[in-house]
Design a protein around this motif. Structure first.
Motif, short mmCIF file in Angstrom:
data_model
loop_
_atom_site.label_atom_id
_atom_site.label_comp_id
_atom_site.label_asym_id
_atom_site.label_seq_id
_atom_site.Cartn_x
_atom_site.Cartn_y
_atom_site.Cartn_z
N THR A 94 10.81 30.98 -13.44
CA THR A 94 12.03 30.80 -12.39
C THR A 94 13.26 30.37 -13.23
N TYR A 95 13.34 29.48 -14.09
CA TYR A 95 14.41 28.66 -14.82
C TYR A 95 15.03 29.62 -15.78
N THR A 96 14.12 29.92 -17.05
CA THR A 96 14.47 30.61 -18.07
C THR A 96 14.87 32.11 -18.07
N ASP A 97 13.86 33.08 -17.46
CA ASP A 97 13.97 34.18 -17.27
C ASP A 97 14.82 34.89 -16.01
N CYS A 98 14.89 33.81 -15.03
CA CYS A 98 15.69 34.32 -13.98
C CYS A 98 16.94 33.59 -13.65
N LEU A 99 16.98 32.12 -13.39
CA LEU A 99 18.24 31.46 -13.15
C LEU A 99 19.19 31.52 -14.43
N GLU A 100 18.80 31.34 -15.40
CA GLU A 100 19.64 31.38 -16.76
C GLU A 100 20.31 32.77 -16.96
N ASN A 101 19.36 33.60 -16.87
CA ASN A 101 20.07 34.96 -17.16
C ASN A 101 20.90 35.27 -15.87
N LEU A 102 20.49 35.15 -14.69
CA LEU A 102 21.61 35.25 -13.67
C LEU A 102 22.68 34.51 -13.98
N LYS A 103 22.88 33.43 -14.11
CA LYS A 103 24.17 32.81 -14.59
C LYS A 103 24.98 33.69 -15.67
N LEU A 104 24.11 34.10 -16.46
CA LEU A 104 24.74 34.82 -17.86
C LEU A 104 25.34 36.15 -16.94
N MET A 105 24.59 36.79 -16.04
CA MET A 105 25.10 38.04 -15.80
C MET A 105 26.48 37.87 -14.86
N LYS A 106 26.24 36.80 -14.36
CA LYS A 106 27.30 36.58 -13.04
C LYS A 106 28.62 36.15 -13.78
N GLU A 107 28.67 35.41 -14.90
CA GLU A 107 29.60 35.03 -15.82
C GLU A 107 30.30 36.23 -16.30
N GLN A 108 29.44 37.16 -16.83
CA GLN A 108 30.00 38.28 -17.62
C GLN A 108 30.53 39.27 -16.67
N ALA A 109 29.66 39.34 -15.31
CA ALA A 109 30.44 40.21 -14.30
C ALA A 109 31.91 39.85 -13.89
N ASP A 110 31.82 38.71 -13.52
CA ASP A 110 33.19 38.12 -13.03
C ASP A 110 34.48 38.33 -14.19
N GLU A 111 33.76 38.33 -15.24
CA GLU A 111 34.81 38.58 -16.23
C GLU A 111 35.27 39.89 -16.38
N LYS A 112 34.57 40.81 -16.15
CA LYS A 112 35.00 42.13 -16.19
C LYS A 112 35.13 42.75 -14.73
N GLY A 113 35.21 41.90 -13.90
CA GLY A 113 35.59 42.28 -12.28
C GLY A 113 34.32 43.68 -12.06
N ASN A 114 33.29 43.24 -12.40
CA ASN A 114 32.11 44.06 -11.74
C ASN A 114 31.48 43.23 -10.52
N THR A 115 32.08 43.58 -9.54
CA THR A 115 31.52 42.56 -8.35
C THR A 115 30.52 42.86 -7.75
N ILE A 116 29.87 44.13 -7.88
CA ILE A 116 28.59 44.41 -7.46
C ILE A 116 27.38 43.78 -8.07
N TYR A 117 27.78 43.60 -9.44
CA TYR A 117 26.59 42.81 -10.40
C TYR A 117 26.78 41.36 -10.13
N SER A 118 27.92 40.90 -9.84
CA SER A 118 28.17 39.47 -9.42
C SER A 118 27.54 39.05 -8.13
N GLY A 119 28.08 39.99 -7.09
CA GLY A 119 27.37 39.57 -5.86
C GLY A 119 25.72 39.70 -5.95
N ILE A 120 25.14 40.51 -6.55
CA ILE A 120 23.67 40.56 -6.75
C ILE A 120 23.00 39.34 -7.23
N ALA A 121 23.83 38.94 -8.43
CA ALA A 121 23.44 37.77 -9.11
C ALA A 121 23.59 36.32 -8.21
N SER A 122 24.64 36.38 -7.33
CA SER A 122 24.48 35.29 -6.38
C SER A 122 23.65 35.38 -5.51
N VAL A 123 23.15 36.50 -5.00
CA VAL A 123 22.25 36.66 -3.95
C VAL A 123 20.75 36.28 -4.54
#
Length: 464
Positions: A94-123
């Protein structure tokens, strides 16, 4: 809670679990130049489904709800024997494999403007966080994903967590509506990057989590029902909208519940599950459960029985949900209809809720593949008419069928009392109402919430 660099966790997961076999990606994870969202997303989705939603805590919840049984003498998890060490794996995923990697994915997506990835990460963050708090109550989040700042994150109250969940879903919807940048395509196992589908799922999840709070302190059932109905206006509209993972079914890529019912686990169906389907003459029974190999009959095990029978004398999960290539749902259209039926019942009564309830049954018959109009009509004649006395129980019983083997049944029982169950024979405690905090947390991150923790304690929203 142990902390590690998220991309190392991802690599370890893909190398040393069936995730690697399932993903079949072309990138070499041993030499990553950067952790692209396209590499993070499939591993996150697989781990969320296979190791969290269908992981050990959910299997434990299925035991508590008397959906399944162990062909073992008591005491065992079916009679409420559970240890903190048994929850280590689900917490880690729950924490290591999902929540931590979701945080990383969202931060990276936001930096690049990949809003689909960012939105999926939030959901998906909202979904994963909701799973954690519904299972354990107060959980770490505000400090939990900052490994460089603290190794002992505080636990946030469940009330705060629930506010965060709705905020995350709103943020996800906003990002998905922008739909900019790189598209996930088939890297998104659920919707192949279809923003419209993700938005429907997010609104349906909002409704689910609003309804979880129908008896929470400082909340009213009427207010939560109205919020849910408003969200559902933009939610799932057909069976094609289900949020689910479709398993490949080949070796190493099988549905988790298929694996759970293999003989080595000794998991079978309970008499509670089998007898309820038989007694209702439910035409979905042939898809939901199997006949025993030994006697060609529908037979479940009485939980807590002292003897050990032949595994082949009992029914197992059926072809629709427990085949090697069966899909596994996170949330579905039939649940959306029953959420609407329950919310309508609260606000307008059984007569207004009845057509929605019936629509949910018909949608599930179509989803399962029941083609006999005569059988469907007979079932609706028996179970389709609800009134003030039976409406809530009938709605929740149908919800347990459309969410067959889902941990959501545990949530519904705690907040409504349905489907009705009694303490099993040879039980070592009263019926559990939460999961124990895992041993690794008790050892590495002691918190006040650990004091007096017990399976029979109630989470915040599970008010009496």
């Amino acid at each position: 809670m142990k902390k590690s660099i998220p991309y190392i966790i991802l690599v370890a997961t893909c190398l040393f679990s069936s995730c690697e076999k399932f993903l079949d990606v072309n990138e070499n994870p041993n030499e990553p130049s950067s952790v692209q969202e396209s590499l993070l997303l499939p591993a996150i989705e697989y781990n969320l489904v296979h190791n969290v939603v269908a992981g050990w805590a959910s299997i434990d919840a299925a035991h508590f709800m008397q959906l399944i049984a162990l062909n073992q003498a008591p005491p065992n998890v079916g009679t409420y024997l559970l240890n903190p060490a048994d929850l280590n794996d689900t917490w880690r995923y729950t924490y290591t494999d999902c929540l931590e990697n979701l945080k990383l994915m969202k931060e990276q997506a936001d930096e690049k403007g990949n809003t689909i990835y960012s939105g999926i990460a939030s959901v998906l963050t909202a979904y994963t966080l909701a799973y954690a708090t519904d299972m354990w109550g107060d959980v770490p989040y505000s400090q939990a994903l900052n490994a460089t700042e603290t190794f002992t994150p505080v636990y946030d109250s469940q009330e705060i967590i629930y506010n965060t969940i709705q905020t995350l879903l709103d943020e996800g919807i906003a990002s998905l509506q922008t739909a900019g940048g790189t598209l996930p395509g088939n890297r998104d196992f659920f919707y192949q990057g279809n923003a419209t589908q993700w938005i429907k799922a997010a609104y349906t999840l909002k409704a689910r989590y609003y309804m979880h709070l129908t008896k929470a302190p400082n909340h009213t059932a009427a207010a939560q029902a109205q919020l849910a109905l408003s969200a559902l206006e933009n939610g799932m509209q057909s069976n094609a909208d289900d949020l689910r993972l479709v398993y490949d079914g080949t070796a190493g890529k099988e549905n988790r519940w298929y694996r759970n019912f293999l003989p080595v686990e000794t998991i079978i169906l309970s008499s509670k599950t089998v007898d309820s389907l038989v007694s209702r003459n439910d035409p979905r029974i042939t898809q939901l459960i199997t006949r025993s190999k030994q006697n060609n009959t529908y037979l479940g095990r009485v939980i807590g029985s002292s003897g050990i029978g032949s595994l082949e004398s009992y029914s197992l999960g059926g072809s629709f949900y427990a085949s090697a290539n069966s899909p596994l749902n996170l949330i579905n259209y039939r649940e959306a209809l029953l959420l609407k039926a329950e919310a309508t019942l609260i606000l307008s009564g059984a007569e207004a809720a009845a057509p929605i309830y019936q629509q949910a049954i018909e949608a599930d018959m179509a989803h399962i593949g029941v083609s006999s109009s005569t059988a469907i009509a007979a079932y609706l004649a028996s179970r389709g008419n609800i009134n003030a006395d039976n409406a809530l129980s009938y709605i929740m019983e149908e919800k347990a069928i459309v969410n067959f083997l889902s941990p959501e049944i545990f949530n519904d029982w705690r907040r409504t009392g349905y489907p009705a169950i009694n303490k099993v024979q040879n039980a070592v405690s009263d019926i559990p109402r939460k999961m124990l905090y895992p041993l690794n947390e008790l050892t590495n991150n002691p918190q006040p919430q650990h004091n007096g923790d017990a399976l029979t304690k109630r989470v915040w929203w599970d008010a009496q």
